[in-house]
Design an enzyme around this catalytic site. Structure first.
Site, PDB file in Angstrom:
ATOM      1  CG  ASP A 180      -9.599  -2.923  -2.319  1.00  0.00           C
ATOM      2  OD1 ASP A 180      -8.887  -1.968  -2.685  1.00  0.00           O
ATOM      3  OD2 ASP A 180     -10.779  -3.052  -2.668  1.00  0.00           O
ATOM      4  CB  SER A 194      -0.912   0.020   1.226  1.00  0.00           C
ATOM      5  OG  SER A 194      -1.691   1.196   1.255  1.00  0.00           O
ATOM      6  CG  HIS A 195       2.096   3.539  -2.824  1.00  0.00           C
ATOM      7  ND1 HIS A 195       1.880   2.271  -3.333  1.00  0.00           N
ATOM      8  CD2 HIS A 195       3.301   3.921  -3.279  1.00  0.00           C
ATOM      9  CE1 HIS A 195       2.914   1.918  -4.080  1.00  0.00           C
ATOM     10  NE2 HIS A 195       3.787   2.892  -4.066  1.00  0.00           N
ATOM     11  CG  ASN A 196      -4.157   4.936   2.719  1.00  0.00           C
ATOM     12  OD1 ASN A 196      -3.867   5.259   3.866  1.00  0.00           O
ATOM     13  ND2 ASN A 196      -5.345   5.185   2.196  1.00  0.00           N
ATOM     14  CE  LYS A 215     -10.101   2.528  12.400  1.00  0.00           C
ATOM     15  NZ  LYS A 215      -9.398   3.332  11.380  1.00  0.00           N
ATOM     16  N   GLY A 259      -2.136   5.886   6.095  1.00  0.00           N
ATOM     17  CA  GLY A 259      -3.025   5.483   7.185  1.00  0.00           C
ATOM     18  C   GLY A 259      -3.166   3.978   7.267  1.00  0.00           C
ATOM     19  CG  PHE A 287      -6.914   6.444   7.566  1.00  0.00           C
ATOM     20  CD1 PHE A 287      -7.199   5.960   6.305  1.00  0.00           C
ATOM     21  CD2 PHE A 287      -6.629   5.530   8.572  1.00  0.00           C
ATOM     22  CE1 PHE A 287      -7.207   4.592   6.044  1.00  0.00           C
ATOM     23  CE2 PHE A 287      -6.625   4.164   8.324  1.00  0.00           C
ATOM     24  CZ  PHE A 287      -6.921   3.693   7.055  1.00  0.00           C
ATOM     25  N   GLY A 288      -9.463   8.640   6.459  1.00  0.00           N
ATOM     26  CA  GLY A 288     -10.576   8.334   5.566  1.00  0.00           C
ATOM     27  C   GLY A 288     -11.913   8.790   6.121  1.00  0.00           C
ATOM     28  CE1 TYR A 289     -16.122   8.610   2.277  1.00  0.00           C
ATOM     29  CE2 TYR A 289     -14.332   7.028   2.059  1.00  0.00           C
ATOM     30  CZ  TYR A 289     -15.220   7.912   1.486  1.00  0.00           C
ATOM     31  OH  TYR A 289     -15.229   8.104   0.126  1.00  0.00           O
TER      32      TYR A 289
END
Length: 212
Positions: A76, A15-17, A185, A19, A162-164
């Site tokens: 994913d 991954s390059h994300n 979390k 978070g 992060f994200g939503y």
């Protein structure tokens, strides 16, 4: 079903994300792997052409394993809103645009919910899905899925995660993912059930490939 065991050593997080990479490294920490991300290795990001979370996770894991020569773990995941027929789903990152503007993506979700008249909690249901794929350089793969359901809140709350995360409150909890520290979390240890979608997928992966 018999799974292939993954022995400690170098493991690529495909991954390059940042978070996602951070969360996966946190989950892997107790297992003693030498973890490196695809971004750190300057591996190209494959185009996500799959139509399911499973297909895209496998595509990324296989590409990273073959390019690096080491086992690779890909995630994913996506945010699925019931009133929007499961959108944004596998296109969750695309809703944030090329600049990865998730504040904009969350506004888009809320605007579409308002257009649907989804104002009551019962109409604002949704959840996260995460699929982890572990791939070896020889092409062998193992796939694990995790899901969590809850309520979509507005305005967003919290600056963690992060994200939503700031607009999602999991069932049974008062805080959004955006308000939770990583330990809360994830909600997972070797003896406790997981909370987040990613931790639930990771728990299945760990039991099958790390602790089996």
């Amino acid at each position: 079903m018999r799974y292939r065991t993954l022995d400690p050593g170098r493991l690529v997080v495909a991954s390059h994300n940042k978070g996602k990479v951070r969360e996966i490294i946190e989950l892997l920490e107790p297992y003693g792997f030498d973890v490196v991300s695809a971004g750190e290795l300057n591996l190209p990001e494959p185009e996500e052409t799959g139509t399911t979370f499973e297909a895209n996770a496998e595509l990324k894991a296989v590409a990273a394993a073959k390019a690096s020569g080491h086992p690779a773990l890909a995630d994913d995941s996506g945010f699925c809103v019931a009133a929007l027929d499961g959108a944004p789903g596998i296109y969750s990152a695309r809703w944030a645009g090329p600049d990865k503007d998730f504040a904009m993506a969350m506004r888009n979700v809320e605007e579409k919910l308002q257009e649907k008249g989804a104002v009551d909690p019962a109409a604002r249901r949704g959840g996260f899905v995460a699929v982890l794929c572990l791939a070896w350089p020889d092409g062998h793969t193992e796939v694990f899925r995790g899901e969590v359901e809850g309520e979509i809140v507005w305005p967003p709350r919290g600056e963690k995660g992060f994200g939503y995360d700031p607009m999602f409150r999991p069932d049974g909890h008062e805080r959004t993912f955006g308000e939770m520290e990583p330990e809360e979390k994830h909600g997972w240890s070797r003896t406790q059930p997981a909370l987040s979608h990613r931790a639930r997928a990771f728990q299945a992966f760990a039991k099958a490939c790390l602790e089996g």
